[in-house]
Scaffold this active site. Sequence first.
Site, PDB file in Angstrom:
ATOM      1  N   SER A   1       0.890  -1.021  -0.431  1.00 38.25           N
ATOM      2  CA  SER A   1      -0.219  -0.153  -0.044  1.00 38.25           C
ATOM      3  C   SER A   1       0.796   1.348  -0.061  1.00 38.25           C
ATOM      4  O   SER A   1       1.747   0.821  -0.089  1.00 38.25           O
ATOM      5  CB  SER A   1      -0.810   0.414   0.951  1.00 38.25           C
ATOM      6  OG  SER A   1      -2.150   1.050   1.170  1.00 38.25           O
TER       7      SER A   1
ATOM      8  N   TYR B   1      -2.734  -1.481   9.860  1.00 43.04           N
ATOM      9  CA  TYR B   1      -2.403  -1.634   8.100  1.00 43.04           C
ATOM     10  C   TYR B   1      -1.826  -1.720   7.478  1.00 43.04           C
ATOM     11  O   TYR B   1      -0.745  -2.294   6.778  1.00 43.04           O
ATOM     12  CB  TYR B   1      -4.358  -1.304   8.116  1.00 43.04           C
ATOM     13  CG  TYR B   1      -4.161  -1.081   6.153  1.00 43.04           C
ATOM     14  CD1 TYR B   1      -3.991  -2.652   5.763  1.00 43.04           C
ATOM     15  CD2 TYR B   1      -4.005  -0.627   4.990  1.00 43.04           C
ATOM     16  CE1 TYR B   1      -4.957  -2.818   3.970  1.00 43.04           C
ATOM     17  CE2 TYR B   1      -3.304  -0.745   4.014  1.00 43.04           C
ATOM     18  CZ  TYR B   1      -3.891  -1.973   3.527  1.00 43.04           C
ATOM     19  OH  TYR B   1      -4.266  -2.190   2.014  1.00 43.04           O
TER      20      TYR B   1
END
Length: 284
Positions: free
Chosen positions: A181, A195
Site C-alpha cells: 500500500s 494495516y
Amino acid sequence: MIRMPRLPHPTPEELRRDPLPLRGRTALVTGASRRGGIGYAVARRLAAHGASVYLHHHVPHDAGQPWGADRPEEVAASVREVLGDPRARVVHGPGDLADPAAPAELIATAAEALGGRLDILVANHALSGSDGTLDTVDAAMLDAHWAVDTRAVVLLVQAYARLRAALPPRTPGGRVVLMTSGQDHGGGMPGEIAYALQKGALASVTRSLATTLAERAVTVNAVNPGPVDTDYLSGEAYDWVASRFPAGRWGMPDDPARLIAWLATDEAGWITGQVIDSEGGFRR
C-alpha cells in the site's frame, strides 16, 4: 567464473505478441470475492489471457463491511465470461485466512481443482477495518492484521513454494504477486497503523522471498495500487482524492490488474524482488 552463452535477439515470431500469454497456466487469486474489488479485476485479466483461475473468497468479511458481499458463484460466472481459452476453468472456494492452517489448505485445494499444479499466486486479500491511530490501536487490532495481512501471505507463499518444488527444475511460469500500500509515501497512513505496519512488512520481505524462490524459477514482486475506487468512499472526500490524480479520476480496479496480469506473463520473467507503484501519478 563460468561465462554464460550470449543469448540471441528474439526471433520475429517471438516478438509477435501472443494474444493468450497465460494459456495453460493456473492461478490462485485471494480476496476475489466481489465484483467491485481488485481481486476480481485481476482474475478477469488472468482469465482473459488464457489462465485457469481459482477465486478465493471469505464472504463473512465483506458482509460485515459497508460495501457488502457478492454471491461467489455470480463472481465466478462473471470471470468465466472473459475466458480466453475455452479449455480453461474458473473455480471458487472459501477460506478464512485468519486460521493459521488455512493458507496451506487453500494452496492444496486450488492446485487440485486446477489439475494438480499452481503457477501464479496473487495474494490480494486484506483485513478491512479493526484499525486506528497510534493512540487508539491496541494489541487485538495489531494481531488481527498480522494474522490476515502478513502471516497468511507468508504461509501461502511457503505452501506455494513447496508445491512448486515437486515440479522439474526451472519449470517456467512461476509467479508470486503481493499487494502492498502507500505506507512509504507522503505522510504515510497515520490513521491505519496496524494495516500500514503489515503492508510495510510485505514490501520489506519481497526481495527476500524473491531471492529464496529464484532457484525455482519463480519471480516475486509487490504492487502498490494506490487509491483505487472499490466502493469504500463517496462525497467530498471522494472528489478530493480524484483531484489529486493528474488524470482527474481515481484508479479503477482494472488499472493495477493490468500490471499484475503482465507480471504473470513470460514478458515479465526478468522482473523480481521489486515493489512497483501503480498510482497514476497520485499527489499526496
